[in-house]
Enzyme design. Sequence first.
Site, PDB file in Angstrom:
ATOM      1  N   LYS A 198       0.658  -1.315  -0.011  1.00 14.94           N
ATOM      2  CA  LYS A 198       0.042  -0.030   0.153  1.00 14.94           C
ATOM      3  C   LYS A 198       0.848   1.275   0.059  1.00 14.94           C
ATOM      4  CE  LYS A 198      -1.818  -1.559   3.656  1.00 14.94           C
ATOM      5  NZ  LYS A 198      -2.561  -1.926   5.007  1.00 14.94           N
ATOM      6  N   THR A 213      -8.401   9.373   8.400  1.00 12.68           N
ATOM      7  CA  THR A 213      -8.175   8.459   7.776  1.00 12.68           C
ATOM      8  C   THR A 213      -7.872   7.063   8.565  1.00 12.68           C
ATOM      9  OG1 THR A 213      -6.097   8.981   7.489  1.00 12.68           O
ATOM     10  CG2 THR A 213      -7.291   9.491   5.720  1.00 12.68           C
ATOM     11  N   GLY A 222      -8.076   3.697  10.576  1.00  9.43           N
ATOM     12  CA  GLY A 222      -8.847   2.430  10.103  1.00  9.43           C
ATOM     13  C   GLY A 222      -8.699   1.981   8.805  1.00  9.43           C
ATOM     14  N   THR A 223      -8.136   2.832   7.716  1.00  7.27           N
ATOM     15  CA  THR A 223      -7.908   2.225   6.405  1.00  7.27           C
ATOM     16  C   THR A 223      -7.168   1.130   6.212  1.00  7.27           C
ATOM     17  OG1 THR A 223      -5.833   3.830   6.552  1.00  7.27           O
ATOM     18  CG2 THR A 223      -7.855   4.849   5.525  1.00  7.27           C
ATOM     19  N   GLY A 224      -5.840   0.679   6.878  1.00 14.16           N
ATOM     20  CA  GLY A 224      -5.592  -0.641   6.638  1.00 14.16           C
ATOM     21  C   GLY A 224      -6.239  -1.539   7.086  1.00 14.16           C
ATOM     22  N   CYS A 225      -6.923  -1.617   8.440  1.00 12.66           N
ATOM     23  CA  CYS A 225      -7.959  -2.724   8.676  1.00 12.66           C
ATOM     24  C   CYS A 225      -9.069  -2.645   7.802  1.00 12.66           C
ATOM     25  CB  CYS A 225      -8.418  -2.163  10.117  1.00 12.66           C
ATOM     26  SG  CYS A 225      -7.160  -1.996  11.295  1.00 12.66           S
TER      27      CYS A 225
END
Length: 262
Positions: free
Chosen positions: A173, A205, A207-210
């Site tokens: 990412k 932003t 929590g984007t990865g989860c």
Amino acid sequence: MPAPVLSIAGSDSGGGAGIQADLKAMAALGVHGMSVLTAVTAQNSLGVQGIWELPVAAVRAQFRSVVDDIGVAAVKTGMLASAPLVSAVAELLAAVDAPVVVDPVGVSKHGDALLDPAALDAVRRELLPAATVATPNLDEVAQLTGVRVESPADLPRAARAVLALGPRWVLVKGGHLTAGDAVDLLTDGASEHWLRAPRHPNRHTHGTGCTLASALAARLALGDTVPQAARAAKEYVTGAIAAGFTLGAGIGPVDHGWRGRG
């Protein structure tokens, strides 16, 4: 019955990341979210104020309770906190006949450590080889491999370094790069899929990865190929970022229900 998808991760008491974000994303994408809690955090928009790891026996019991009764169509892992928990989860995943998305969570959005440095070797040797797809961000790539990404041109080298640790696919990412579009690279070493989206001027932003990893697991559970699932997950998280909102005094969350509010 909706496809059952399991998240193995920590709790975010502020509701923006962790198990809470995973279950919201899964519900939004039409699958049945289930959870194995690995740790409890005291967390809000300003950061992480405390972490309490659960015993390995509690993690094993949650996993067996869910999988033995309900079954599972895909699994997503997130915050695993310590080497014993990483090893236990890797052992449990070895017996699962379902796609596994590993989000090798190392730090929170605010820079708080969510993984004991002593657990990195277990992530490399035990967890990543169990992954259908690994979804590291640039900080996690550096943490796991030593490769640092300064521009999109560095993403293939980063992906190769992560693939060498054993996952079948890696989605590196590139959202932490600051210029141009938000660019990610998905590859299995034989083919490359570049995923691009406009970069939204939105600081909320959390929590984007989860959310991305959970959306990817949900789409795999629904029958997508890995490239199809990654593109669908990228589209979903891009919309969630665009709709991110203020919550508390710090970094707010993405909006997992943005499609229903369009």
